[in-house]
Structures are given as structure tokens and as C-alpha cells.
Enzyme design. Structure first.
Site, PDB file in Angstrom:
ATOM      1  N   GLY A  22       0.825  -1.212   0.000  1.00 14.65           N
ATOM      2  CA  GLY A  22       0.000   0.000   0.000  1.00 14.65           C
ATOM      3  C   GLY A  22       0.851   1.249   0.000  1.00 14.65           C
ATOM      4  O   GLY A  22       0.530   2.232   0.681  1.00 14.65           O
ATOM      5  N   ALA A  23       1.908   1.244  -0.805  1.00 11.05           N
ATOM      6  CA  ALA A  23       2.897   2.326  -0.763  1.00 11.05           C
ATOM      7  C   ALA A  23       2.515   3.543  -1.601  1.00 11.05           C
ATOM      8  O   ALA A  23       3.248   4.531  -1.593  1.00 11.05           O
ATOM      9  CB  ALA A  23       4.254   1.800  -1.235  1.00 11.05           C
ATOM     10  N   ASN A  24       1.395   3.493  -2.286  1.00 11.77           N
ATOM     11  CA  ASN A  24       1.078   4.581  -3.211  1.00 11.77           C
ATOM     12  C   ASN A  24       0.264   5.713  -2.588  1.00 11.77           C
ATOM     13  O   ASN A  24       0.029   6.736  -3.230  1.00 11.77           O
ATOM     14  CB  ASN A  24       0.322   4.047  -4.433  1.00 11.77           C
ATOM     15  N   GLY A  26      -1.255   7.665   1.445  1.00 14.68           N
ATOM     16  CA  GLY A  26      -1.384   7.702   2.890  1.00 14.68           C
ATOM     17  C   GLY A  26      -0.115   7.384   3.647  1.00 14.68           C
ATOM     18  O   GLY A  26       0.987   7.816   3.289  1.00 14.68           O
ATOM     19  N   GLY A  28       1.501   4.586   3.882  1.00 17.11           N
ATOM     20  CA  GLY A  28       2.469   3.821   3.097  1.00 17.11           C
ATOM     21  C   GLY A  28       3.332   4.709   2.222  1.00 17.11           C
ATOM     22  O   GLY A  28       4.541   4.481   2.103  1.00 17.11           O
ATOM     23  N   SER A 152      -4.456  -1.345  14.221  1.00 14.87           N
ATOM     24  CA  SER A 152      -5.223  -0.134  14.504  1.00 14.87           C
ATOM     25  C   SER A 152      -5.650  -0.184  15.958  1.00 14.87           C
ATOM     26  O   SER A 152      -5.838  -1.271  16.534  1.00 14.87           O
ATOM     27  CB  SER A 152      -6.465  -0.072  13.608  1.00 14.87           C
ATOM     28  N   TYR A 177     -13.907  -4.966  10.610  1.00 16.81           N
ATOM     29  CA  TYR A 177     -12.623  -4.259  10.606  1.00 16.81           C
ATOM     30  C   TYR A 177     -11.862  -4.541  11.893  1.00 16.81           C
ATOM     31  O   TYR A 177     -10.653  -4.844  11.866  1.00 16.81           O
ATOM     32  CB  TYR A 177     -12.859  -2.754  10.449  1.00 16.81           C
TER      33      TYR A 177
END
Length: 316
Positions: A22-24, A26, A28, A152, A177
Site C-alpha cells: 500500500g505504498a502509493n 497515505g 504507506g 489499529s 474491521y
């Protein structure tokens, strides 16, 4: 932990390879930027290569010398997870840090390509499979290596419902979640226990963290998928008032990945207001997250669901 610890406090990362899921966007994306500033080669594992390449270009605007590679990874598709692991193995790179960061939050019920409830499938099972497939690279890399799994604070309300893991009988988006985020911490701790009992994995540490309340796209996706303009507006208003920046939200993960005083089995989060913001510190997670019998059962369920077997024995 120092009250002034920030990304500039990270040790030099030159010569190290870090995978960030998820590096693209936020947290990440900000973690990728920080690792790159410190000299690491960052493999940006993204569901969309196009968005990953755009993020890569953005980081290079700030860090012209950044060493970055984009790899395609859809955590909601075990075939994609296996393909990414094979692709990474073919690049003949070491692996010093795996940041299990990507996730989805409080979305309407959807299923992954493999038929798992999407939050449990992406947040936990996808990362369980990825870690198992990349573990040989972590073990073979010289020196200390780490697996950092992003949870979280919501994990504190979570319970693992083994009778209805995928919300087929009853589904609440926040309960699902919370379950997935509790699974993240249970997995991180169980992995560290199993690593500790394996002589070939003595230099691999497993750590859990959470970002506090950070203003990212994660909160927006649920209201957008549900088509709720009111909830989207309320979420944006709450983010504006309460949330810290994505840069600050990345600090617990960066601390967990690089700080010399971090031990396997630690849990790192923001140390300020209600653990929602502030500099990173070691914390205690929920009582349920330390339940070893639940962790062992979750491990076996995850192994069966993903087909990924770790060469690690259960702790006695």
C-alpha cells in the site's frame, strides 16, 4: 522513545531493501518517502501499478536520488500475492524490512477473489500469505530483519469469530474491521513466538504497530463505497479536527522498522492524546491480542485458507 523522535531520527538505511504494501498513498506513501530519504531501496507493493508509478514520481520530486521499484500486489487475490513473491525472488534482492501496511476499513461487505470477506482477506490473510512467501528472503538476509504489521487502535474492540470469520451469517463493517485488526496483532505476536523457536530465524523480528488517527484515504473508502455523502462529510470533518497528518501517522511503523530498542513482539503507537497522535512509543495492546490459544488457532485457520505453510514450529 524520545518525545522529539521523527523520521529524521531514523538510522541510516543505505544498503537495505524495504517492501511496503500500500505504498502509493497515505501512511504507506509517507513511509516510502522517509525510507528513501534515509537511503533504503523501497519496493512499493501496490494494487495499481499506474498509481504506484505516480507515487514513485511524487517521491522522486522530494528525494531525487530515491531508489524505488514498483511491484504489482493485490492482497485480495492470493494468485497475485504468489506472483509478487515470485517476482521479488527473481530480482535477487535482500529483504531487511517487510511493512505489512495496506488495508481497507469499514466497507460494505465484499469478497476477495478467493471468496474471503474483504477486510479479513486483505488486512490479514493477504499479509499472512505474503509474509510466509517472503520469509525465506528475510531469513537469508544478513543481519537483523523485521516484519512490521500495521494494526489499529480499533483492534481493542475486536473478537475473532471462528464460527463466522467471513461475515456470511451476520456482517457489521466495524466489527469486521476490528476483527481483522485484532488478527494483525495476534499474527504479529504468534509469528514472533515461532521465529524465536527457530535457530535459522534468530535474526528475524516480528513487530506490530498502529498509526493512531491519521488523515488518509482509508477513512473515505467506506462512505464512498456505500454512496453516503453525509458519512463522507462527517469523516472529512472529523479528520480535519482530530487526525494527525499521514507523515506523523507513518512514524510508529518507521520506529517499529528501524529503532534499535525495538524487540520482537513489541507494539508501537502514538504516545499522545488517547494514543491517537503524538511521537511513537512502545505500548500494550488489548488483552485479547495476547491470547496464545486464539493466536495458534488463527494461524492454523489462516494456513488452511491461504495454502501458505511456514517452515516454523508452533511454540511449546
Amino acid at each position: 522513545m524520545s518525545e522529539s523522535w521523527d523520521a529524521s531520527s531514523m538510522p541510516d538505511q543505505s544498503g537495505k531493501t524495504v517492501v511496503v504494501t500500500g505504498a502509493n498513498s497515505g501512511v504507506g506513501l509517507e513511509a516510502t518517502r522517509a525510507f528513501a530519504r534515509k537511503g533504503a531501496h523501497v519496493v512499493m507493493a501496490c494494487r495499481s501499478v499506474e498509481r504506484g508509478e505516480a507515487a514513485k514520481a511524487e517521491v522522486r520530486e522530494d528525494v531525487p536520488a530515491a531508489s524505488l521499484t514498483v511491484g504489482e500486489l493485490d492482497l485480495g487475490d492470493l494468485g497475485s500475492v504468489r506472483s509478487f513473491a515470485e517476482w521479488f525472488g527473481g530480482r535477487d534482492l535482500p529483504l531487511h524490512v517487510l511493512c505489512n501496511n495496506a488495508g481497507v476499513m469499514a466497507i460494505p461487505r465484499r469478497e476477495t477473489a478467493d471468496g474471503f470477506e474483504q477486510q479479513f482477506g486483505v488486512n490479514h490473510l493477504g499479509h499472512f500469505a505474503l509474509t510466509g512467501l517472503l520469509l525465506p528472503h528475510l531469513r537469508e538476509t544478513s543481519g537483523e530483519t523485521r516484519v512490521v504489521t500495521q494494526s489499529s487502535g480499533v483492534h481493542e474492540r475486536g473478537r475473532i469469530d471462528f464460527d463466522d470469520l467471513h461475515g456470511e451469517a451476520s456482517y457489521d463493517k466495524w466489527d469486521a474491521y476490528a476483527q481483522s485488526k485484532l488478527a494483525n496483532v495476534l499474527f504479529a505476536y504468534e509469528l514472533d513466538r515461532r521465529l524465536g523457536g527457530d535457530a535459522d530465524s534468530a535474526d528475524v523480528r516480528s513487530v506490530a504497530c498502529h498509526p493512531g488517527y491519521a488523515d488518509t484515504n482509508l477513512q473515505r473508502r467506506g462512505p464512498e463505497m456505500a454512496g453516503s455523502r453525509i458519512r463522507l462529510w462527517l469523516m472529512k470533518a472529523a479528520n480535519a479536527v482530530l487526525a494527525q497528518s499521514p507523515e506523523d501517522g507513518a512514524l510508529p511503523m518507521l520506529y517499529a522498522a528501524t529503532a534499535p530498542d525495538v524487540d520482537g513482539g513489541d507494539y508501537v503507537g502514538p504516545g499522545g492524546l488517547m494514543n491517537m497522535r503524538g511521537p511513537p512509543e512502545k505500548q500494550r495492546s488489548s488483552d485479547r491480542s495476547y491470547d496464545e490459544s486464539t493466536a495458534r488457532r488463527l494461524w492454523e485457520v489462516s494456513r488452511e485458507a491461504t495454502g501458505v505453510t511456514y517452515a516454523l514450529s508452533a511454540p511449546s
